[in-house]
Design a protein around this motif. Structure first.
Motif: not given
Lengths: 355, 211
Positions: B179-194
């Motif tokens: 879920n957090e990954l989805n949110e990070a991707v949506q917010q274009e926070d790719y560092e967090e997503a990685a």
């Protein structure tokens, strides 16, 4: 701990201390929990409900706590005692009135209550004075852990804590604060508050919850969503919005004073005068006048009375409390006389001590 | 995750956000709320069916609540208070439209009974209360739609019992991270997503090794 003692004391949550107590009466968190191996109360026969009541009651009694819990079998209480617990916010009207095996566990300070076999097997509540949601969460989280170490909760990875009604599933949490908003009511701005809160999925209810009238200008603001947001997120949501309501109320109070200080002072003094001298008075009028007086104390227009006393009078002038004080059942007309007598005595007392 | 499939299930309960800017908004003295913005499913104030329309009347700071089932709500809306005659015909029309979208009466899925407590989904719909924890498995497809309407979510976030088996706790952690990954991707926070993706991968590897 005896129930009769309750009429002489008042709950911890009424002591009028803690942050923002001029407007925030109390903070409350409740958790809905169910046992994994039993049907929900509405679907359980009475033998099963008895078993659940005994299992949970004995476990709650034995928890090692600095504030131990005392368990009452609701079915064996007199009607007036059940009503007394409702008036003190320790059980719901539903638990008082329904049939079948059911119980409540209460701490001596009355800030913890656990209902057994209400809509869910367990409704855990922590109620504190003032704007103190973090303390409530800390206490209820600990109690929940303690209970969970004794019994197995119904829980799913997908839906969280499973509840009889899908509106409570997930965290099973309801976070609420009780606010006293007399100035927003007087200036008729209260509707704007309702509308703003509704937009962000918060509920407004009266003093006694579900479907109750907003007596004495008391409003409970609470969360309603339980799935998809964590407990901390929901608590934070309320913590973030309450300060703006407090700000609104304070601004409305200032505006009232600025517009016509004499008229306001007159209205508050008259309210106080009636409470000190009436010979018969209804519950509604009492709530209404006490609300004025409470605001008067906060605006420094009444000096000889303290907030905890007024908080207590709101509760102690309710029907079951008056009947417990008199030790007999009173009809409505007699209650109104008893209420006026009680108010005169209590207000004369506090005048005496303050001077 | 098959949540996307389930959210298609139609139920008579609607998400409050769908009402934004709707005809209900301009009505001055009424605050309408639909289940989802209401806290508990209630019985109709006039009969014993489940209430689907919840009305809060605000009058000079006094609040009156009214909970009505479909048929009583129709009657109520057909008798508008005199000062609202202007607004109400519109509400009525929209309400009728809502009702037409309902599921057909004889849906066989409604008759499936829980093997544990015996309740059917139809019974649940009329009472508003489930019978036992098992129902959340038996009626999972229908509940997905309902929960999405009430809470705008179908996945629990937050506390879980300490006694839950370790595997289930990890499973839970995994869901949370996704879920957090989805949110990070949506917010274009790719560092967090990685970072989250690495965490998910290592958790998954750990779980595979265990089994």
């Amino acid at each position: 701990m005896k129930l009769d003692e309750l009429t002489k004391t008042s709950g911890e949550w009424l002591r009028g201390s803690g942050p923002e107590t001029d407007i925030v009466i109390s903070s409350r968190i409740r958790l809905a929990r169910n046992l994994a191996r039993y049907p929900f109360p509405n679907r359980a026969d009475n033998a099963t409900r008895k078993e659940i009541t005994q299992l949970l009651g004995s476990n709650l009694k034995e928890l090692e706590r600095s504030n131990p819990l005392y368990v009452w079998d609701i079915g064996s209480l007199e009607e007036v005692d059940r009503q007394l617990l409702v008036e003190r916010q320790l059980i719901s009207r539903d638990l008082a009135e329904k049939d079948g095996a059911r119980a409540v566990a209460i701490s001596y300070e009355e800030n913890v209550s656990v209902m057994i076999n209400e809509e869910d097997h367990l409704r855990i509540q922590v109620l504190n004075s003032g704007f103190s949601l973090d303390e409530c969460w800390e206490a209820i989280n600990l109690l929940d852990d303690q209970i969970e170490s004794k019994v197995t909760y119904a829980f799913s990875d997908q839906f969280g804590y499973l509840t009889a009604c899908p509106t409570n599933v997930g965290t099973g949490i309801r976070v609420s604060v009780m606010l006293h908003l007399p100035a927003l009511v007087l200036t008729k701005e209260i509707q704007k508050v309702f509308q703003a809160l509704q937009k962000i999925n918060l509920t407004v209810r009266g003093l006694y919850g579900e479907g109750s009238q907003a007596m004495g200008d008391f409003y409970q603001i609470s969360t309603q969503i339980t799935l998809g947001l964590s407990e901390q997120q929901l608590i934070k949501k309320l913590q973030e919005v309450i300060p703006s309501i407090l700000e609104w109320e304070r601004r409305a109070r200032k505006a009232l004073v600025a517009a016509n200080r004499e008229a306001l002072h007159d209205q508050i003094s008259r309210a106080y005068g009636i409470l000190q001298s009436a010979q018969t008075i209804s519950s509604e009028e009492t709530m209404h006048l006490l609300s004025s007086v409470r605001m008067g104390i906060n605006l420094d227009l009444i000096h000889e009375l303290e907030i905890p006393t007024v908080n207590e009078l709101f509760i102690h002038t309710q029907p079951a409390h008056l009947q417990k004080l008199h030790g007999e059942k009173l009809e409505s007309a007699d209650r109104n006389i008893a209420r006026a007598t009680y108010l005169r005595e209590r207000l004369a007392e506090s005048n005496g001590t303050a001077e | 995750m098959t949540a996307a499939v389930y959210t298609e299930v139609k139920t008579p309960f609607r998400r409050p956000t769908a009402r934004k800017g709707s005809l209900f908004q301009p009505v001055p003295v009424f605050a309408h709320s639909w289940p989802g913005s209401s806290t508990v499913m209630k019985k109709c104030s006039r009969c014993s069916k489940i209430a689907t329309l919840h009305i809060t009347e605000i009058n000079e700071g006094k609040v009156d609540e009214l909970h009505l089932c479909e048929s009583c709500a129709k009657m109520y809306l057909n008798q508008p208070p005199s000062n609202l005659e202007e607004e109400f015909p519109a509400v009525e029309v929209e309400f009728a439209e809502l009702m037409e979208e309902d599921e057909p009466e004889d849906n066989p899925a409604e008759e499936i009974a829980c093997p544990s407590c015996g309740i059917t989904y139809k019974e649940f719909r009329s009472k508003g209360r489930l019978g036992c924890p098992q129902d959340y498995i038996v009626f999972k497809p229908q509940l997905f739609g309902l929960l999405d309407n009430i809470h705008n979510a179908t996945q629990h976030k937050g506390k879980y019992p300490k006694r839950a088996p370790e595997a289930s706790q990890k499973q839970f952690e995994l869901i949370k991270l996704r879920n957090e990954l989805n949110e990070a991707v949506q917010q274009e926070d790719y560092e967090e997503a990685a970072r989250l993706r690495d965490k998910i991968n290592s958790l998954q590897e750990g779980m595979q090794e265990e089994t």
